[in-house]
Design an enzyme around this catalytic site. Structure first.
Site, PDB file in Angstrom:
ATOM      1  N   GLU A   4      23.010  -6.376  -6.003  1.00 27.45           N
ATOM      2  CA  GLU A   4      22.549  -6.007  -4.658  1.00 27.45           C
ATOM      3  C   GLU A   4      23.686  -5.370  -3.867  1.00 27.45           C
ATOM      4  OE1 GLU A   4      19.277  -6.215  -3.634  1.00 27.45           O
ATOM      5  OE2 GLU A   4      19.121  -6.600  -5.781  1.00 27.45           O
ATOM      6  N   ASN A  63      13.244  -8.710   1.477  1.00 34.27           N
ATOM      7  CA  ASN A  63      13.348  -7.434   0.767  1.00 34.27           C
ATOM      8  C   ASN A  63      12.106  -7.106  -0.054  1.00 34.27           C
ATOM      9  OD1 ASN A  63      15.051  -5.092  -0.023  1.00 34.27           O
ATOM     10  ND2 ASN A  63      14.757  -5.968  -2.061  1.00 34.27           N
ATOM     11  N   TRP A  96      14.097   3.735   1.620  1.00 36.54           N
ATOM     12  CA  TRP A  96      12.816   4.349   1.953  1.00 36.54           C
ATOM     13  C   TRP A  96      12.499   5.493   0.998  1.00 36.54           C
ATOM     14  CZ3 TRP A  96       8.619   3.370   4.811  1.00 36.54           C
ATOM     15  CH2 TRP A  96       8.676   2.270   5.660  1.00 36.54           C
ATOM     16  N   TRP A 147       7.373   9.023   4.976  1.00 37.05           N
ATOM     17  CA  TRP A 147       8.348   7.935   4.869  1.00 37.05           C
ATOM     18  C   TRP A 147       9.335   7.929   6.020  1.00 37.05           C
ATOM     19  CZ3 TRP A 147      13.499   9.160   4.698  1.00 37.05           C
ATOM     20  CH2 TRP A 147      13.842  10.448   4.284  1.00 37.05           C
ATOM     21  N   TRP A 193       1.108  14.775   3.911  1.00 43.71           N
ATOM     22  CA  TRP A 193       1.090  13.597   4.771  1.00 43.71           C
ATOM     23  C   TRP A 193      -0.066  13.690   5.774  1.00 43.71           C
ATOM     24  CZ3 TRP A 193       4.091  10.377   2.428  1.00 43.71           C
ATOM     25  CH2 TRP A 193       5.308  10.787   1.864  1.00 43.71           C
ATOM     26  N   TRP A 220      23.716  -1.854  -5.163  1.00 43.19           N
ATOM     27  CA  TRP A 220      22.750  -0.930  -4.553  1.00 43.19           C
ATOM     28  C   TRP A 220      23.278  -0.412  -3.217  1.00 43.19           C
ATOM     29  CZ3 TRP A 220      18.933   2.142  -5.697  1.00 43.19           C
ATOM     30  CH2 TRP A 220      18.174   2.684  -4.656  1.00 43.19           C
TER      31      TRP A 220
END
Length: 483
Positions: A283, A349, A390, A367, A314, A286
């Site tokens: 983590e 998360n 995202w 997004w 969209w 990331w």
């Protein structure tokens, strides 16, 4: 003549393992300043991070004072304020820890040139990452695009250096008369909400500051690491470290976390397995990868990494977006997460991924609208992590989840919140439903709804979109841009 230094606090609001502060304090008497950066080109903090910042600065000021130091807070453009401060205070050295968004990179370069040109030394450091964004590359020296090989290459660089101890004593020089009018008090910054004061839930949930970060780390290693590899996906359990906002503001460093975990495992104080530890470290990985992406793609929060998504159809449905923001989509796991976010400034998360997937794929909302809402409401809203995550969910980013991977919020709830404890906590109007109905109340039999006092469409909304229909519509939309 006694030398004077100036340390510029930014996203490093701590004393321990702060290489730039240690360097400044070792030079001589040290001004410690924080500048609330109001430049238009730097993304303004959201409401939740402004609240956190105010408390973090308060904690930092107190910690400095206990060691003889002082925090001077300024507001404005650092490109003007720092050189003016350095000249008026006649400092010999200015230090800061680097940031990696484009506005900060450009500012740092300009400041170094200007301040050095005036005869003052400038030293900058890596105080927030295990590796600089340019240090981990492909074999041909190019930026990396996939997390797993990135993290493998980062691990091959070896253990990070041991964290530095905090300065035991600081000497705060008196402010020159010409600078006194520039210093602001915390209340003058107006960082905390007042009318209305919506931060009650944040105050209950968090203790910003270096001490709070250290305590969270200790608690996690002692009580939370065991079973982390599997338990981290369970929002109904207290199974995550909750260190993300502390990392966001630099109240703790990744090196401190890394070495504290290693020391605890060697001594037997940490109850987790090797798999738990590796998953937790990944983590951190990331986060590192997100900063790698941000540095090499400065517009990560505003532009599709995968340019095919520039043509994505969209829907731009303002009402759907508002209902998602308020936790009124009619889909319990999504709504529970959005209400947890609004109340505490944080969301588990796993639920973040489900909520983001529902907005992007089931509702076909851009997004970037979700990223902006998280930026405003998360206490850990991070310029790299938020945007990269995202885009990962959207399928438009580096190492992205394939667009056809669409989280089913009902099955995700049944898998990761099997007894509905998380949903019941944040959506009390559903508390009376049996476990088997809690994640899809619109499918519950009439007698179960009646017994629980629920009227779909009245006491709790009907789903904004049929789950199966929304999934197929998203796949059809993606087919239109797939190359």
């Amino acid at each position: 003549m006694t030398k004077r230094a100036l340390h510029w606090f930014r996203d490093d609001l701590r004393l321990a393992d702060n290489p730039a502060l240690v360097c400044a304090a070792g030079t001589g008497a040290t001004y410690c300043i924080y500048v609330l950066d109001d430049r238009a080109e730097r993304r303004a903090l959201g409401g939740a991070t402004r609240w956190w910042l105010s408390h973090s600065l308060e904690a930092l000021a107190a910690a400095l004072e206990r060691r003889g130091g002082r925090l001077d807070i300024l507001c404005g453009d650092p490109a003007e304020l720092l050189p003016a401060f350095a000249e008026a205070a006649a400092v010999d050295l200015i230090t800061w820890n680097r940031r990696y968004d484009a506005a900060s990179v450009d500012l740092d370069a300009a400041l170094k040139e200007r301040i050095s040109g005036n005869g003052t030394a400038v030293r900058t450091f890596n105080g927030s990452l295990l590796n600089e964004p340019w240090e981990v590359t492909t074999r041909t020296g190019q930026p990396m695009k996939v997390f797993t090989p990135y993290w493998r290459a980062a691990r091959e660089r070896g253990e990070p250096e041991a964290p530095l101890p905090a300065p035991t004593r600081l000497e705060a020089p008196a402010l020159p008369d010409s600078l006194g009018h520039r210093v602001r008090s915390l209340p003058e910054l107006a960082l905390r909400p007042t009318r209305p004061d919506w931060a009650g839930g944040l105050r209950e949930a968090w203790t910003p500051g270096e001490d709070g970060a250290t305590q969270n780390l200790v608690d996690f290693i002692e009580d939370g690491l065991g079973g982390y590899a599997d338990g981290r996906d369970r929002p109904d359990r207290d199974s995550t470290s909750r260190l993300s906002p502390h990392l966001r503001f630099g109240e703790i460093s990744p090196r401190q976390i890394w070495h504290a975990l290693g020391t605890a495992r060697k001594s037997g104080e940490a109850k987790g397995s090797a798999a738990d530890a590796e998953k937790f470290l990944s983590e951190l990985g990331w986060r590192e990868f997100s900063y790698h992406l941000l540095f090499h793609n400065p517009d990560l929060a505003t532009r599709n990494y995968d340019q095919r998504f520039d043509d994505f159809p969209w829907k731009h449905d303002g009402e759907a977006l508002r209902r998602w923001q308020r936790g009124l989509t009619g889909v319990p796991l999504v709504d529970a997460g959005m209400r947890q976010l609004w109340t505490t400034g944080w969301m588990h998360n796993r639920v973040r991924m489900v909520a983001a997937s529902f907005l992007i794929k089931h509702l076909l909302q851009d997004w970037r609208t979700g990223e902006a809402w998280f930026w405003d409401t998360l206490v850990d809203a991070d310029p790299a992590n938020n945007a990269a995550s995202w885009q990962w969910v959207a399928g438009s980013g580096a190492d992205a989840a394939p667009y056809f991977r669409i989280f089913n919020p009902v099955t995700q709830g049944e898998m990761h919140d099997p007894a509905g404890a998380y949903v019941r906590r944040w959506i009390p109007e559903l508390a009376g439903l049996p476990d088997k109905n809690i994640h899809a109340p619109w499918k519950a039999p009439d007698d179960a709804l009646k017994a629980a006092g629920i009227r779909i469409g009245e006491t709790y909304p009907a789903p904004l979109v049929d789950i199966g229909f929304g999934r197929q519509r998203a796949l059809d939309a993606f087919a239109m841009i797939r190359g």
